[in-house]
Enzyme design. Structure first.
Site, PDB file in Angstrom:
ATOM      1  N   TYR A 171       0.834  -1.194   0.000  1.00 37.61           N
ATOM      2  CA  TYR A 171       0.000   0.000   0.000  1.00 37.61           C
ATOM      3  C   TYR A 171       0.871   1.247   0.000  1.00 37.61           C
ATOM      4  O   TYR A 171       2.094   1.174   0.170  1.00 37.61           O
ATOM      5  CB  TYR A 171      -0.879   0.010   1.262  1.00 37.61           C
ATOM      6  CG  TYR A 171      -0.089   0.348   2.496  1.00 37.61           C
ATOM      7  CD1 TYR A 171      -0.061   1.654   2.974  1.00 37.61           C
ATOM      8  CD2 TYR A 171       0.692  -0.606   3.145  1.00 37.61           C
ATOM      9  CE1 TYR A 171       0.709   1.980   4.085  1.00 37.61           C
ATOM     10  CE2 TYR A 171       1.449  -0.284   4.247  1.00 37.61           C
ATOM     11  CZ  TYR A 171       1.454   1.019   4.716  1.00 37.61           C
ATOM     12  OH  TYR A 171       2.217   1.350   5.801  1.00 37.61           O
TER      13      TYR A 171
ATOM     14  N   GLU B   2      -1.006   8.635   0.587  1.00 37.40           N
ATOM     15  CA  GLU B   2      -0.710   9.915  -0.051  1.00 37.40           C
ATOM     16  C   GLU B   2      -1.352  11.038   0.753  1.00 37.40           C
ATOM     17  O   GLU B   2      -2.460  10.892   1.259  1.00 37.40           O
ATOM     18  CB  GLU B   2      -1.318   9.986  -1.456  1.00 37.40           C
ATOM     19  CG  GLU B   2      -0.644   9.140  -2.490  1.00 37.40           C
ATOM     20  CD  GLU B   2      -1.291   9.345  -3.847  1.00 37.40           C
ATOM     21  OE1 GLU B   2      -0.583   9.803  -4.762  1.00 37.40           O
ATOM     22  OE2 GLU B   2      -2.494   9.042  -3.983  1.00 37.40           O
TER      23      GLU B   2
ATOM     24  N   LYS C 111      -3.843  19.518  -8.621  1.00 35.98           N
ATOM     25  CA  LYS C 111      -3.790  18.780  -7.356  1.00 35.98           C
ATOM     26  C   LYS C 111      -2.416  18.140  -7.271  1.00 35.98           C
ATOM     27  O   LYS C 111      -1.932  17.562  -8.249  1.00 35.98           O
ATOM     28  CB  LYS C 111      -4.864  17.691  -7.304  1.00 35.98           C
ATOM     29  CG  LYS C 111      -4.820  16.873  -6.004  1.00 35.98           C
ATOM     30  CD  LYS C 111      -5.751  15.681  -6.046  1.00 35.98           C
ATOM     31  CE  LYS C 111      -7.138  16.073  -5.645  1.00 35.98           C
ATOM     32  NZ  LYS C 111      -8.050  14.909  -5.577  1.00 35.98           N
TER      33      LYS C 111
END
Length: 159
Positions: free
Chosen positions: A68, A71, A83
């Site tokens: 995993y 962020e 973004k």
């Protein structure tokens, strides 16, 4: 070692419509719906989509990066449709990349189409050059294509 990758994806959807997805948490929901079996599952850990939001991406087995990553949204600019995120745990950070940033920018081409510019920027020790060669913009390009197609299909169905 410093690296930068970028990909422009032309989509036949207005920039404002694309930004409604990319500038919000809807992006993660659509990735789960459209590409969950290819990329993995996106879940919000904390936040409402603004700066400081934490999102966990759990990769599917066999992905280039195991496990995993988490962020953190470091920039959400509605005016310029930009973004930026930075990996704060897992993923490429666990492999020794620091920082590892993603920038998503929506550029208006004309009133009916736009460009999704996806970029990755990273730094890693020169000793990890072999790992750095595995960094790919392909997942972000796949997301851009899938989102563009989904929104175009949705727009066409409403006509």
């Amino acid at each position: 070692m410093h690296g930068h990758l970028s990909q422009d994806t032309l989509v036949a959807v207005p920039a404002a419509v694309i930004w409604d997805v990319y500038g919000s948490l809807e992006l993660g929901r659509l990735v789960n719906k459209l590409l969950g079996d290819v990329i993995g599952i996106v879940e919000v850990i904390e936040g409402d989509g603004d700066v400081g939001t934490l999102v966990k991406v759990t990769f599917r087995p066999g992905s280039p990066v195991d496990g995993y990553m988490i962020e953190k949204f470091t920039k959400v600019d509605d005016e310029n449709r930009v973004k930026e995120t930075e990996i704060v745990e897992g993923g490429y950070k666990a492999l020794g990349f620091d920082p590892f940033r993603v920038r998503l920018e929506i550029l208006e081409k004309d009133s009916r189409s736009s460009i999704i510019r996806s970029s990755i920027e990273y730094e890693v020790d020169d000793k990890l050059a072999a790992v750095a060669s595995q960094v790919s913009i392909k997942p972000l390009a796949m997301i851009a294509e899938a989102i563009g197609k989904h929104l175009l299909d949705k727009e066409t169905a409403q006509l």
